[in-house]
Design an enzyme around this catalytic site. Structure first.
Site, PDB file in Angstrom:
ATOM      1  N   LYS A  15    -106.102  44.060 -27.695  1.00  0.00           N
ATOM      2  CA  LYS A  15    -106.212  43.635 -26.303  1.00  0.00           C
ATOM      3  C   LYS A  15    -104.857  43.138 -25.814  1.00  0.00           C
ATOM      4  O   LYS A  15    -104.320  42.164 -26.352  1.00  0.00           O
ATOM      5  CB  LYS A  15    -107.229  42.501 -26.164  1.00  0.00           C
ATOM      6  CG  LYS A  15    -107.564  42.201 -24.710  1.00  0.00           C
ATOM      7  CD  LYS A  15    -108.356  40.928 -24.534  1.00  0.00           C
ATOM      8  CE  LYS A  15    -107.468  39.730 -24.345  1.00  0.00           C
ATOM      9  NZ  LYS A  15    -106.599  39.800 -23.154  1.00  0.00           N
TER      10      LYS A  15
ATOM     11  N   GLU B 248     -98.551  33.676 -33.860  1.00  0.00           N
ATOM     12  CA  GLU B 248     -97.196  33.465 -33.349  1.00  0.00           C
ATOM     13  C   GLU B 248     -97.340  32.704 -32.043  1.00  0.00           C
ATOM     14  O   GLU B 248     -97.790  33.267 -31.035  1.00  0.00           O
ATOM     15  CB  GLU B 248     -96.504  34.806 -33.081  1.00  0.00           C
ATOM     16  CG  GLU B 248     -96.271  35.633 -34.313  1.00  0.00           C
ATOM     17  CD  GLU B 248     -95.406  34.932 -35.345  1.00  0.00           C
ATOM     18  OE1 GLU B 248     -94.585  34.089 -34.956  1.00  0.00           O
ATOM     19  OE2 GLU B 248     -95.591  35.204 -36.534  1.00  0.00           O
TER      20      GLU B 248
ATOM     21  N   CYS C   8     -90.469  33.439 -26.124  1.00  0.00           N
ATOM     22  CA  CYS C   8     -90.745  32.289 -26.994  1.00  0.00           C
ATOM     23  C   CYS C   8     -89.502  31.878 -27.777  1.00  0.00           C
ATOM     24  O   CYS C   8     -89.458  30.787 -28.328  1.00  0.00           O
ATOM     25  CB  CYS C   8     -91.913  32.590 -27.916  1.00  0.00           C
ATOM     26  SG  CYS C   8     -91.728  34.141 -28.795  1.00  0.00           S
TER      27      CYS C   8
ATOM     28  N   GLU D  14     -93.398  22.871 -24.091  1.00  0.00           N
ATOM     29  CA  GLU D  14     -92.937  24.223 -23.771  1.00  0.00           C
ATOM     30  C   GLU D  14     -93.114  24.486 -22.278  1.00  0.00           C
ATOM     31  O   GLU D  14     -94.214  24.377 -21.747  1.00  0.00           O
ATOM     32  CB  GLU D  14     -93.742  25.251 -24.567  1.00  0.00           C
ATOM     33  CG  GLU D  14     -93.198  26.658 -24.388  1.00  0.00           C
ATOM     34  CD  GLU D  14     -94.015  27.717 -25.115  1.00  0.00           C
ATOM     35  OE1 GLU D  14     -95.266  27.641 -25.096  1.00  0.00           O
ATOM     36  OE2 GLU D  14     -93.411  28.630 -25.684  1.00  0.00           O
TER      37      GLU D  14
HETATM   38  O1  TXE Z   1    -101.320  32.575 -22.937  1.00  0.00           O
HETATM   39  P1  TXE Z   1    -102.653  32.765 -23.700  1.00  0.00           P
HETATM   40  P2  TXE Z   1    -101.145  32.374 -21.392  1.00  0.00           P
HETATM   41  C1  TXE Z   1     -97.244  30.074 -23.771  1.00  0.00           C
HETATM   42  C2  TXE Z   1     -96.538  29.640 -22.536  1.00  0.00           C
HETATM   43  C3  TXE Z   1     -97.561  29.847 -21.476  1.00  0.00           C
HETATM   44  C4  TXE Z   1     -98.811  29.453 -22.217  1.00  0.00           C
HETATM   45  C5  TXE Z   1    -100.062  30.038 -21.680  1.00  0.00           C
HETATM   46  O2  TXE Z   1     -96.216  28.287 -22.633  1.00  0.00           O
HETATM   47  O3  TXE Z   1     -97.358  29.042 -20.365  1.00  0.00           O
HETATM   48  O4  TXE Z   1     -98.604  29.939 -23.524  1.00  0.00           O
HETATM   49  O5  TXE Z   1     -99.893  31.427 -21.408  1.00  0.00           O
HETATM   50  C6  TXE Z   1    -105.649  35.997 -24.970  1.00  0.00           C
HETATM   51  N1  TXE Z   1    -109.848  34.465 -27.462  1.00  0.00           N
HETATM   52  N2  TXE Z   1     -96.981  31.437 -24.145  1.00  0.00           N
HETATM   53  O6  TXE Z   1    -102.234  31.609 -20.742  1.00  0.00           O
HETATM   54  O7  TXE Z   1    -103.797  32.296 -22.884  1.00  0.00           O
HETATM   55  C7  TXE Z   1    -105.150  36.330 -23.586  1.00  0.00           C
HETATM   56  O8  TXE Z   1    -106.080  37.127 -22.897  1.00  0.00           O
HETATM   57  C8  TXE Z   1    -109.052  35.507 -27.677  1.00  0.00           C
HETATM   58  C9  TXE Z   1     -96.115  31.620 -25.267  1.00  0.00           C
HETATM   59  O9  TXE Z   1    -100.904  33.690 -20.842  1.00  0.00           O
HETATM   60  O10 TXE Z   1    -102.458  32.213 -25.048  1.00  0.00           O
HETATM   61  C10 TXE Z   1    -103.840  37.033 -23.917  1.00  0.00           C
HETATM   62  O11 TXE Z   1    -104.091  38.380 -24.302  1.00  0.00           O
HETATM   63  N3  TXE Z   1    -107.987  35.781 -26.946  1.00  0.00           N
HETATM   64  C11 TXE Z   1     -96.219  32.974 -25.819  1.00  0.00           C
HETATM   65  C12 TXE Z   1    -103.345  36.232 -25.116  1.00  0.00           C
HETATM   66  O12 TXE Z   1    -104.485  35.576 -25.643  1.00  0.00           O
HETATM   67  C13 TXE Z   1    -107.667  34.945 -25.959  1.00  0.00           C
HETATM   68  C14 TXE Z   1     -96.309  34.075 -24.846  1.00  0.00           C
HETATM   69  C15 TXE Z   1    -102.286  35.180 -24.762  1.00  0.00           C
HETATM   70  O13 TXE Z   1    -102.772  34.360 -23.740  1.00  0.00           O
HETATM   71  C16 TXE Z   1    -108.452  33.821 -25.677  1.00  0.00           C
HETATM   72  C17 TXE Z   1     -97.221  33.784 -23.764  1.00  0.00           C
HETATM   73  C18 TXE Z   1    -109.597  33.596 -26.485  1.00  0.00           C
HETATM   74  N4  TXE Z   1    -110.426  32.552 -26.308  1.00  0.00           N
HETATM   75  C19 TXE Z   1     -97.490  32.483 -23.439  1.00  0.00           C
HETATM   76  N5  TXE Z   1    -107.908  33.165 -24.629  1.00  0.00           N
HETATM   77  C20 TXE Z   1     -95.243  33.306 -26.901  1.00  0.00           C
HETATM   78  N6  TXE Z   1     -95.146  32.455 -27.894  1.00  0.00           N
HETATM   79  O14 TXE Z   1     -94.621  34.336 -26.913  1.00  0.00           O
HETATM   80  C21 TXE Z   1    -106.813  33.858 -24.258  1.00  0.00           C
HETATM   81  N7  TXE Z   1    -106.672  34.957 -25.045  1.00  0.00           N
END
Ligand code: TXE
Length: 481
Positions: free
Chosen positions: A173, A248, A282, A384
Site C-alpha cells: 500500500k 523505518e 527522514c 520531528e
Molecule cells: O505518516 P503515516 P503521515 C513523519 C512526519 C510526518 C508524520 C506523519 O513527521 O509529519 O510522520 O505523516 C499508513 N495501519 N513521517 O501521517 O500516517 C499510511 O496510509 C497501517 C516520516 O503521512 O505514518 C501511509 O501509507 N498503515 C516518514 C503510511 O502508513 C497505516 C515519512 C505512512 O503514514 C496506518 C512520512 C495503520 N493504522 C512521514 N495508519 C519517514 N520516516 O520517512 C497509517 N498508515
C-alpha cells in the site's frame, strides 16, 4: 477525472465497495484524481491472490525472478519522464528532483535486488568429523509493504523489490497522499509479465486499508516506513500475531560542523541536507550545530544560499523548492514555526507561507526557514518537524556537540563536517545514529544497512539485511558417520 485502480491478481480493478478518496495536487490545492478507498474485502482478495501465486513464485530460480525485476527496472527507466512528472504533480517536489533522484532510484531498487538475490548465500558451520550444519533461508510467504508520501516510488520499491527477489509475494500500500506512481508501476508490472498475484497494490487510507493489511493473519511480515506514532501502532497490532517487523520511522538528525571543515563544501551540502524535498526526507539534518569560532562565517554563507532557493511551481525547471505535501502538513510545519518564536528563537530567514501567482495560487508553499537562539532541549529541537525548518546552534567542545546530537528520542542519521580523521571516527562511534555521513550527505550504497536506532525504528533495510528480513532461516544438522 482519472480514477486510479487497485492491482490485484495481475489485473487493474476498482475497489469492492466502489468508494474513492480525493487525490490533491499540492502545488494547486486542487483534486486531480481519485484513488480507491479499499476495505478488508479488497485486502482479502489481494492476500488470496498472493497466496495462490506463492508456490510457483518461490519455486522459480532466483535468476528468473531476477530477470523479471530487471525488466521492471528497465521499464521504469524508459518511463523516466512521465513518472517524474507524475511524482512531482502528486507530491509537490521539484520535477528536477524526481527526475534525478526519485525515479532513477526506483529503477535501481529493482535492478539491485533483482541481481542481489543471485548472490545471496547462507552459512555452513562444519564440525570436523561430527556434523555438518547448514542454514536454508526460505521466503517468509506473503508480506505487507506500507510506504509514506515523501519519496513515494523510491521507498515503495525499496521494500517491494527485495521481498519479490527472495520469493515472497507482496500486498503493498502506497501512501494515500501520493498514490499515482504506484498505480503507474502496476501498469509496468503487467507489461513486464510479472505473474498474476505476485505483487498486489491496494490503495487507501491508513486506518482502513493499512489496518486491514497489518491485521491480516496470512501476512507474515510488515515492512513499514512512516511516522513514529504509526510505527508504534503497527508494532502493537502486529507483534502479538508474531509478525516480523521492519520499521523505518522518523528522525531529528544532527548536522555537526567543526571549525576545521571545508566550509564552502559544508555550507553547500548543508543547504541540501536542510531543504531537499522541502525538508521532507527522514534523513534531513534539521539541527545544525556549529563550532563557535566559525559560527558567524557559516551563518552568513548559509543564509546567503538560503536566499537563493527559489520557491516555485514544482513543474518548472528553475524551482528549487516545491510545495509541501498537503495543507494539513503545511499547517503542522507552520505551527512549529510559531512554537519556535514562543520558545525564544530568532528568525533568520523565511517563516511564512508563500502565495504564488497563477495556477499555484492555492498551493501549499513555505519559505525555507532558519532559526537561531533556541536551546538544544526545546521542543523545536526535539520533535520531528519534517519540513523546511532548521535551527543553528553554536557549540564549544566536541563533548557538548555529541551530547546535544544524541539528545533526542530519535537516532536515524547524522552528518559530521571535519578534516580531522581521528575526530571524524571518534564522533561517529559516539553518535546514537543508525547512519553517519562524514563530509557528505545522502551518499547511498544500496549494500549498506539502512535504518535507525531508538525511536527511529526497528531493523535495517538494504543489501543483505533486506534479503534476510524477508526470509526465515532454518538450521539443518547432518550427523557425520
Ligand atoms: O505518516 P503515516 P503521515 C513523519 C512526519 C510526518 C508524520 C506523519 O513527521 O509529519 O510522520 O505523516 C499508513 N495501519 N513521517 O501521517 O500516517 C499510511 O496510509 C497501517 C516520516 O503521512 O505514518 C501511509 O501509507 N498503515 C516518514 C503510511 O502508513 C497505516 C515519512 C505512512 O503514514 C496506518 C512520512 C495503520 N493504522 C512521514 N495508519 C519517514 N520516516 O520517512 C497509517 N498508515
Amino acid at each position: 477525472m482519472l480514477k486510479l485502480q487497485n492491482y490485484i491478481n495481475g489485473q487493474l480493478v476498482p475497489p469492492a465497495a466502489g468508494r474513492y478518496l480525493d487525490n490533491i495536487e499540492p502545488a494547486t490545492g486542487q483534486v486531480y484524481s481519485l484513488l480507491p478507498d479499499s476495505n478488508t474485502q479488497d485486502v482479502a482478495a489481494a492476500v488470496a491472490a498472493a497466496e495462490a501465486a506463492l508456490p510457483a513464485w518461490r519455486a522459480l530460480p532466483a535468476e528468473e525472478r531476477g530477470r523479471l525485476l530487471v525488466r521492471i527496472s528497465e521499464l521504469i527507466e524508459r518511463e523516466l519522464e512521465p513518472l517524474a512528472q507524475a511524482e512531482s504533480k502528486d507530491n509537490g517536489k521539484p520535477v528536477s528532483l524526481a527526475r534525478t533522484v526519485d525515479i532513477p532510484r526506483a529503477a535501481s531498487n529493482f535492478a539491485f535486488f533483482g541481481t542481489a538475490a543471485q548472490h545471496f548465500a547462507s552459512e555452513t558451520h562444519f564440525q570436523e568429523g561430527v556434523a555438518l550444519n547448514y542454514t536454508v533461508r526460505h521466503p517468509l510467504g506473503v508480506v505487507g509493504c506500507i510506504s509514506p508520501w515523501n519519496l513515494p516510488l523510491y521507498l515503495f520499491t525499496w521494500k517491494i523489490a527485495p521481498a519479490l527477489a527472495v520469493g515472497c509475494c507482496v500486498v503493498a500500500k502506497p501512501s494515500e497522499i501520493t498514490p499515482h506512481t504506484a498505480f503507474l508501476l502496476s501498469e509496468l508490472c503487467i507489461e513486464a509479465g510479472l505473474p498474476a498475484g505476485v505483487l498486489n497494490i491496494v490503495h487507501g487510507a491508513g486506518p482502513g486499508t493499512g489496518q486491514a493489511i497489518i491485521e491480516h493473519p496470512a501476512i507474515k511480515a510488515i515492512s513499514f516506513t512512516g511516522g513514529t506514532k504509526t510505527g508504534e501502532h503497527i508494532a502493537r497490532t502486529a507483534a502479538p500475531m508474531f509478525k516480523k517487523l521492519s520499521l523505518e520511522l522518523g528522525g531529528k538528525n544532527p548536522n555537526l560542523i567543526f571549525a576545521d571543515c571545508d566550509l564552502t563544501e559544508a555550507v553547500n551540502i548543508s543547504i541540501r541536507s536542510s531543504f531537499a524535498n522541502q525538508g521532507q526526507i527522514c534523513l534531513c539534518g534539521s539541527r545544525i550545530f556549529i563550532e563557535r569560532s566559525i559560527y558567524e562565517p557559516f551563518k552568513a554563507a548559509f543564509l546567503e544560499r538560503v536566499a537563493g532557493l527559489t520557491v516555485g511551481d514544482p513543474l518548472e525547471a528553475g524551482s528549487r523548492q516545491g510545495a509541501l505535501v498537503s495543507e494539513a502538513h503545511l499547517l503542522k510545519v507552520l505551527s512549529y514555526i510559531e512554537l519556535a518564536h514562543e520558545e525564544g528563537g530568532t528568525l533568520l530567514a523565511g517563516g511564512k507561507r508563500v502565495h504564488l501567482e497563477g495556477r499555484c495560487a492555492n498551493g501549499f508553499f513555505l519559505e525555507p526557514t532558519v532559526f537561531e537562539g533556541l536551546t538544544p532541549e526545546c521542543r523545536v529541537n526535539k520533535e520531528e518537524i519534517f519540513g523546511p525548518v532548521v535551527t543553528l546552534t553554536p557549540f564549544d567542545t566536541e563533548e557538548e556537540a555529541i551530547t546535544w546530537a544524541n539528545g533526542t528520542d530519535y537516532g536515524l542519521a547524522a552528518t559530521i563536517w571535519t578534516r580531522d580523521l581521528n575526530r571524524a571516527h571518534r564522533v561517529a562511534h559516539a553518535l546514537h545514529s543508525g547512519i553517519v555521513w562524514i563530509n557528505t550527505w545522502l551518499h547511498r550504497d544500496l549494500r549498506t544497512p539502512f535504518g535507525g536506532m531508538k525511536n527511529s525504528g526497528v531493523g535495517r533495510e538494504g543489501g543483505l539485511e533486506a534479503l534476510r528480513f524477508f526470509t526465515e532461516p532454518q538450521s539443518i544438522t547432518l550427523k557425520l558417520g
